[in-house]
Design an enzyme around this catalytic site. Structure first.
Site, PDB file in Angstrom:
ATOM      1  N   ARG A 121       6.050   4.111   6.126  1.00  0.00           N
ATOM      2  CA  ARG A 121       7.194   3.967   7.017  1.00  0.00           C
ATOM      3  C   ARG A 121       8.366   4.821   6.545  1.00  0.00           C
ATOM      4  O   ARG A 121       8.875   5.652   7.298  1.00  0.00           O
ATOM      5  CB  ARG A 121       7.560   2.494   6.958  1.00  0.00           C
ATOM      6  CG  ARG A 121       8.400   2.018   8.046  1.00  0.00           C
ATOM      7  CD  ARG A 121       8.874   0.643   7.695  1.00  0.00           C
ATOM      8  NE  ARG A 121       7.990  -0.387   8.202  1.00  0.00           N
ATOM      9  CZ  ARG A 121       7.755  -1.533   7.580  1.00  0.00           C
ATOM     10  NH1 ARG A 121       8.283  -1.773   6.394  1.00  0.00           N
ATOM     11  NH2 ARG A 121       6.983  -2.432   8.117  1.00  0.00           N
ATOM     12  N   ILE A 177       0.850  -1.200   0.000  1.00  0.00           N
ATOM     13  CA  ILE A 177       0.000   0.000   0.000  1.00  0.00           C
ATOM     14  C   ILE A 177       0.879   1.241   0.000  1.00  0.00           C
ATOM     15  O   ILE A 177       0.438   2.311  -0.369  1.00  0.00           O
ATOM     16  CB  ILE A 177      -0.977   0.053   1.200  1.00  0.00           C
ATOM     17  CG1 ILE A 177      -0.246   0.087   2.542  1.00  0.00           C
ATOM     18  CG2 ILE A 177      -1.991  -1.064   1.144  1.00  0.00           C
ATOM     19  CD1 ILE A 177      -1.127   0.535   3.695  1.00  0.00           C
ATOM     20  N   ASP A 178       2.145   1.093   0.425  1.00  0.00           N
ATOM     21  CA  ASP A 178       3.028   2.263   0.552  1.00  0.00           C
ATOM     22  C   ASP A 178       3.482   2.833  -0.798  1.00  0.00           C
ATOM     23  O   ASP A 178       3.969   3.956  -0.859  1.00  0.00           O
ATOM     24  CB  ASP A 178       4.289   1.889   1.350  1.00  0.00           C
ATOM     25  CG  ASP A 178       3.973   1.512   2.779  1.00  0.00           C
ATOM     26  OD1 ASP A 178       2.827   1.730   3.204  1.00  0.00           O
ATOM     27  OD2 ASP A 178       4.870   0.996   3.465  1.00  0.00           O
TER      28      ASP A 178
HETATM   29  O1  F6P Z   1       4.552  -2.006   4.402  1.00  0.00           O
HETATM   30  C1  F6P Z   1       3.202  -1.852   4.521  1.00  0.00           C
HETATM   31  C2  F6P Z   1       2.805  -1.332   5.881  1.00  0.00           C
HETATM   32  O2  F6P Z   1       1.417  -1.214   5.902  1.00  0.00           O
HETATM   33  C3  F6P Z   1       3.508  -0.051   6.323  1.00  0.00           C
HETATM   34  O3  F6P Z   1       2.890   1.109   5.827  1.00  0.00           O
HETATM   35  C4  F6P Z   1       3.437  -0.150   7.822  1.00  0.00           C
HETATM   36  O4  F6P Z   1       4.478   0.555   8.440  1.00  0.00           O
HETATM   37  C5  F6P Z   1       3.589  -1.599   8.071  1.00  0.00           C
HETATM   38  O5  F6P Z   1       3.159  -2.268   6.891  1.00  0.00           O
HETATM   39  C6  F6P Z   1       2.822  -2.084   9.278  1.00  0.00           C
HETATM   40  O6  F6P Z   1       2.959  -3.434   9.318  1.00  0.00           O
HETATM   41  P1  F6P Z   1       2.234  -4.465  10.277  1.00  0.00           P
HETATM   42  O7  F6P Z   1       0.884  -3.955  10.512  1.00  0.00           O
HETATM   43  O8  F6P Z   1       2.192  -5.737   9.503  1.00  0.00           O
HETATM   44  O9  F6P Z   1       3.057  -4.541  11.473  1.00  0.00           O
END
Ligand code: F6P
Length: 341
Positions: free
Chosen positions: A171, A126-127
């Protein structure tokens, strides 16, 4: 051929559409056979499989998540991990693998390709921060979810004369914040690529209050202030060494209240951005990626990632695709800045 399919990393709307595209063309046009590996790299690491035929992919096009499950398992960090994967692929009679994932999953795919595993990658996040592809599926859905949330925050912020902060995912790259913030007319957008000046942010907030139009601040979870301006908390690390983020919105709200004397509240959209049904754009892109992946496997063109360049589906080397992240360039941020304040 017998082909393994896996989905790794954070899930994202459109994963099922890719799987469907791969299997429908793979079985229907090329006559291949498939096996699903469960939960990202954990599947081939532990030999955990599930059937993946035409019947298994019926009705999954509009469904969010992934029928294969996902995880952030990093086999490279596990002693003998690569050898175990190779043994399990051989035991399952798997000739080639399609790995659907982001920078981490595809980074592992690249390392496996370097060690003679026949693999093709499909970019997912999604990033939207994967290099060599103009867009990844899931991004459009996440942006639309965030835009709708920000629209809703606008009306309630005005009723209560509050500053409302909307924290979105991102992130290392601020693509979701940039697009959702631009689409929904944010007062200011804060992204990881550009450390923010809290004094400027507060000035934007004050100027919106003067016009009796409540400010909405869109902040990417990875955004951070200029050095020394505010204290931030540290989070845990995952198997790929990424810090678990979330919390910058709350820190900002406290700071804005302290500096402006105005009430400030935070909404963290979190996993809502990743859940549920994909937009039409993401369904079509994901389907085209799936078709592109099975074509590459069928032609024996391994070590490649399927990508979108302009409107064309192309193949790029996994090495090139995973070499660096695609972050928001300064020129794109400047376009958004015109509307700040
Ligand atoms: O890489 C996709 C993402 O949704 C990032 O935007 C976010 O930092 C991360 O995954 C969060 O990951 P999870 O919810 O799996 O810990």
């Amino acid at each position: 051929m017998r082909i393994g399919v896996l989905t790794g990393g954070g899930d994202c709307p459109g994963l099922n559409a890719v799987i469907r595209g791969v299997v429908r063309k793979g079985v229907g046009v090329y006559g291949h056979e498939f096996v699903g590996f469960r939960d990202g790299w954990r599947g081939p690491l532990e030999g955990d499989t599930m059937p993946l035929d035409i019947q298994a992919v019926r009705g999954i096009l509009p469904r969010g998540g992934t029928i294969l499950g996902s995880s952030r398992t990093n086999p490279i960090k596990i002693e003998g991990g690569v050898e175990r994967i190779k043994e399990n692929l051989a035991a399952q009679g798997v000739d080639a693998l399609i790995a659907i994932g982001g920078e981490d999953t595809l980074g592992v795919a690249k390392q496996l390709f370097d060690r003679d595993v026949k693999v093709v990658g499909v970019p997912k996040t999604i990033d939207n921060d994967l290099n060599a592809t103009d867009y990844t599926f899931g991004f459009d859905t996440a942006v639309n979810i965030a835009m709708e949330a920000i629209d809703r925050l606008h009306t309630t912020a005005e009723s209560h004369h509050r500053a409302l902060i909307c924290e979105v995912m991102g992130r290392h790259a601020g693509w979701i914040a940039l697009h959702a913030g631009m689409a929904a007319g944010a007062n200011v957008i804060l992204i990881p690529e550009k450390p923010f000046d809290i004094e400027k942010v507060c000035a934007y907030v004050e100027s919106r209050f003067k016009t009796r139009y409540a400010p909405i601040i869109v902040v990417a979870e990875g955004a951070h202030p200029l050095e020394g301006q505010m204290a931030l908390q540290a989070g845990e690390l995952d198997a790929f060494g990424h810090v678990r983020l979330g919390g910058i919105g709350e820190v900002l709200a406290k700071e804005i209240e302290k500096r402006t004397g105005k009430e400030a509240r935070t909404t963290v959209l979190g996993h809502i951005q990743r859940g549920g049904t994909p937009t039409a754009y993401d369904r079509v892109l994901a389907t085209r990626f799936g078709l592109g992946a099975i074509d590459a496997v069928n032609e024996g063109d391994f070590g490649k990632m399927i990508a979108l360049q302009g409107t064309d589906i192309v193949r790029v080397a996994l090495a090139e695709a995973t070499a660096e992240l695609k972050t928001v360039p300064a020129s794109r941020y400047e376009e958004a800045e015109v509307f700040f304040g």
